[in-house]
Design a protein around this motif. Structure first.
Motif, PDB file in Angstrom:
ATOM      1  N   UNK A  33     -11.390  47.184  15.750  1.00 15.63           N
ATOM      2  CA  UNK A  33     -11.579  48.388  15.801  1.00 15.63           C
ATOM      3  C   UNK A  33     -10.566  48.521  16.003  1.00 15.63           C
ATOM      4  N   UNK A  34      -9.221  48.288  17.349  1.00 17.62           N
ATOM      5  CA  UNK A  34      -8.679  49.461  18.152  1.00 17.62           C
ATOM      6  C   UNK A  34      -7.458  49.428  17.316  1.00 17.62           C
ATOM      7  N   UNK A  35      -7.151  50.599  16.920  1.00 20.48           N
ATOM      8  CA  UNK A  35      -5.840  50.374  16.084  1.00 20.48           C
ATOM      9  C   UNK A  35      -4.481  49.709  16.236  1.00 20.48           C
ATOM     10  N   UNK A  36      -3.885  50.384  17.881  1.00 20.88           N
ATOM     11  CA  UNK A  36      -3.469  49.505  18.206  1.00 20.88           C
ATOM     12  C   UNK A  36      -3.034  48.053  18.256  1.00 20.88           C
ATOM     13  N   UNK A  37      -1.571  48.045  18.262  1.00 23.61           N
ATOM     14  CA  UNK A  37      -1.462  46.300  18.184  1.00 23.61           C
ATOM     15  C   UNK A  37      -1.800  44.943  19.041  1.00 23.61           C
ATOM     16  N   UNK A  54     -17.752  51.899  17.089  1.00 26.63           N
ATOM     17  CA  UNK A  54     -17.235  52.728  16.373  1.00 26.63           C
ATOM     18  C   UNK A  54     -17.657  54.279  16.294  1.00 26.63           C
ATOM     19  N   UNK A  55     -19.419  54.309  17.409  1.00 26.52           N
ATOM     20  CA  UNK A  55     -19.885  55.652  16.664  1.00 26.52           C
ATOM     21  C   UNK A  55     -19.081  56.602  18.437  1.00 26.52           C
ATOM     22  N   UNK A  56     -18.398  55.697  19.234  1.00 30.49           N
ATOM     23  CA  UNK A  56     -17.974  56.431  20.695  1.00 30.49           C
ATOM     24  C   UNK A  56     -16.320  56.598  19.902  1.00 30.49           C
ATOM     25  N   UNK A  57     -15.792  55.279  19.265  1.00 35.43           N
ATOM     26  CA  UNK A  57     -14.261  55.752  19.040  1.00 35.43           C
ATOM     27  C   UNK A  57     -13.805  57.050  19.074  1.00 35.43           C
ATOM     28  N   UNK A  58     -12.772  57.947  19.496  1.00 40.80           N
ATOM     29  CA  UNK A  58     -11.920  59.121  19.188  1.00 40.80           C
ATOM     30  C   UNK A  58     -10.210  58.619  18.948  1.00 40.80           C
ATOM     31  N   UNK A  80      -8.843  52.734  26.678  1.00 40.80           N
ATOM     32  CA  UNK A  80      -9.482  52.390  27.102  1.00 40.80           C
ATOM     33  C   UNK A  80     -10.695  52.601  26.809  1.00 40.80           C
ATOM     34  N   UNK A  81     -11.520  51.001  26.608  1.00 39.94           N
ATOM     35  CA  UNK A  81     -12.928  50.607  26.549  1.00 39.94           C
ATOM     36  C   UNK A  81     -13.279  50.228  27.889  1.00 39.94           C
ATOM     37  N   UNK A  82     -14.631  51.064  28.389  1.00 40.69           N
ATOM     38  CA  UNK A  82     -15.309  50.462  29.751  1.00 40.69           C
ATOM     39  C   UNK A  82     -16.812  50.248  28.659  1.00 40.69           C
ATOM     40  N   UNK A  83     -16.640  48.573  28.836  1.00 41.80           N
ATOM     41  CA  UNK A  83     -17.639  48.141  27.478  1.00 41.80           C
ATOM     42  C   UNK A  83     -19.128  47.992  28.987  1.00 41.80           C
ATOM     43  N   UNK A  84     -20.283  48.395  28.328  1.00 41.17           N
ATOM     44  CA  UNK A  84     -21.300  48.866  29.070  1.00 41.17           C
ATOM     45  C   UNK A  84     -21.974  47.058  29.913  1.00 41.17           C
ATOM     46  N   UNK A  85     -22.099  46.644  31.045  1.00 36.64           N
ATOM     47  CA  UNK A  85     -22.294  45.553  31.199  1.00 36.64           C
ATOM     48  C   UNK A  85     -21.935  44.597  30.787  1.00 36.64           C
ATOM     49  N   UNK A  86     -20.510  44.347  30.523  1.00 36.82           N
ATOM     50  CA  UNK A  86     -19.982  43.618  30.104  1.00 36.82           C
ATOM     51  C   UNK A  86     -18.077  43.283  31.047  1.00 36.82           C
ATOM     52  N   UNK A  87     -17.881  44.663  30.440  1.00 36.96           N
ATOM     53  CA  UNK A  87     -15.904  44.793  31.205  1.00 36.96           C
ATOM     54  C   UNK A  87     -15.070  45.418  30.642  1.00 36.96           C
ATOM     55  N   UNK A  88     -14.255  45.214  30.366  1.00 39.39           N
ATOM     56  CA  UNK A  88     -12.843  45.979  30.304  1.00 39.39           C
ATOM     57  C   UNK A  88     -12.089  45.918  28.672  1.00 39.39           C
TER      58      UNK A  88
END
Length: 327
Positions: free
Chosen positions: A100-104, A153-157, A162-170
């Motif tokens: 889902x992250x468009x970067x390579x 998907x609901x929060x991507x802009x 950089x994504x911080x995943x709640x109760x999970x990681x980075x």
């Protein structure tokens, strides 16, 4: 493939840092010519230079399936390029994050400093202060697979890297391996939290405790803080704050030999590891200690629910990872 070799080098270095990756946790990927190369499920990033740990997938096929909420996105095995897959392994259980992250280039880690923020009830607000200079998004906890894909998907802009995943990681993303490496370092620095010093451990006394048992003292000094740091044991004794905890250690932390748990924290003394425990057990115990040493007495923490835990331990993709000898 020069870039894939660069990703292997970065993966090995990141995978060797216990504050970023523990055992088979974390994953990296590279999108190139329609193929997304991603770490195989159950493999260790630190081994990236010593063995082939990457699986090739059809990136467009994954995105098309995600758009349709296709159940195949739970494991993503349907999208493996079998003509290029020399390992025969399955892709990471977190493949959808990378797709889902468009970067390579995407680097996903279980950074202990990030987790110490991401398990707070006010985590998103506190992270906003720390990440003000980044284009980032906070993703509330969701189990990997379709649920996490939907949450992302609901929060991507546009521009989010950089994504911080709640109760999970980075997760961080960039167009080159070098840029992803630099971004990871910048974010980790921004999220670094104070850490309480670990108490000195009496290894002779711990060895005596193991006499006549199937246990031995943990190797890493940091692991013992799970038992010698009163707050660490108090906050983690009955709760689960992120997926790999329950997957490898069970619910909470055992404080006695009853039931032959893989890890036992003897309050005030240290941590013991069962002689038949999987290689991942001590790294996961240290991770929990490292996270909890960055948590303060009155931090408002949010644990995984019983439903969250059940969905993890009974997930087919997670059961597969547990069958691999390397874990």
């Amino acid at each position: 493939m020069v870039e894939l070799d660069q990703l292997r080098a970065l993966s090995a270095r990141v995978g060797a840092d216990p504050l970023l990756v523990q055992a088979a946790g974390g994953n990296t990927s590279l999108k190139q010519d329609g193929v997304m190369w991603i770490k195989a499920s159950g493999t260790w990033l630190k081994d990236a230079l010593a063995r082939d740990i990457f699986v090739p997938l059809d990136h467009k096929a994954i995105l098309d399936a995600l758009a349709k909420d296709d159940p195949a996105c739970e494991s993503c095995v349907t999208f493996v390029r079998t003509d290029l897959n020399s390992t025969g392994l399955r892709p990471s259980i977190e493949t959808t994050v990378h797709a889902l992250m468009p970067q390579r280039v995407v680097v996903h880690v279980h950074c202990v400093n990030t987790i110490a923020w991401a398990i707070r009830a006010d985590g998103e607000q506190r992270l906003a202060e720390k990440l003000a200079g980044f284009t980032w998004a906070f993703i509330p906890y969701a189990r990997p697979g379709l649920a996490l894909a939907g949450a992302i998907s609901s929060r991507m802009r546009p521009g989010v890297d950089v994504l911080v995943l709640g109760n999970h990681g980075l997760a961080v993303a960039a167009e080159t391996v070098e840029a992803a490496d630099a971004l990871l370092a910048q974010v980790v620095t921004a999220l670094t939290r104070p850490v309480r010093a670990a108490a000195k451990v009496d290894r002779t006394a711990l060895a005596r405790l193991c006499t006549g048992t199937a246990y031995k003292p943990a190797i890493m000094d940091e692991t013992h803080a799970l038992a010698t740091d009163p707050l660490a044991l108090k906050r983690s004794g009955k709760a689960v704050f992120y997926p790999d905890h329950v997957v490898f250690l069970g619910v909470g932390v055992a404080t006695s030999f009853d039931g032959n748990p893989p890890l036992v924290a003897i309050p005030g003394q240290g941590v013991l590891i069962h002689q038949d425990a999987k290689p991942a057990i001590e790294p996961m115990g240290r991770c929990l200690a490292d996270v909890m040493r960055r948590v303060e007495e009155h931090d408002p923490l949010v644990a995984l629910t019983d439903t969250d835990i059940d969905r993890l331990v009974n997930w087919d993709a997670e059961k597969y990872r547990q069958t691999l000898k390397v874990t």
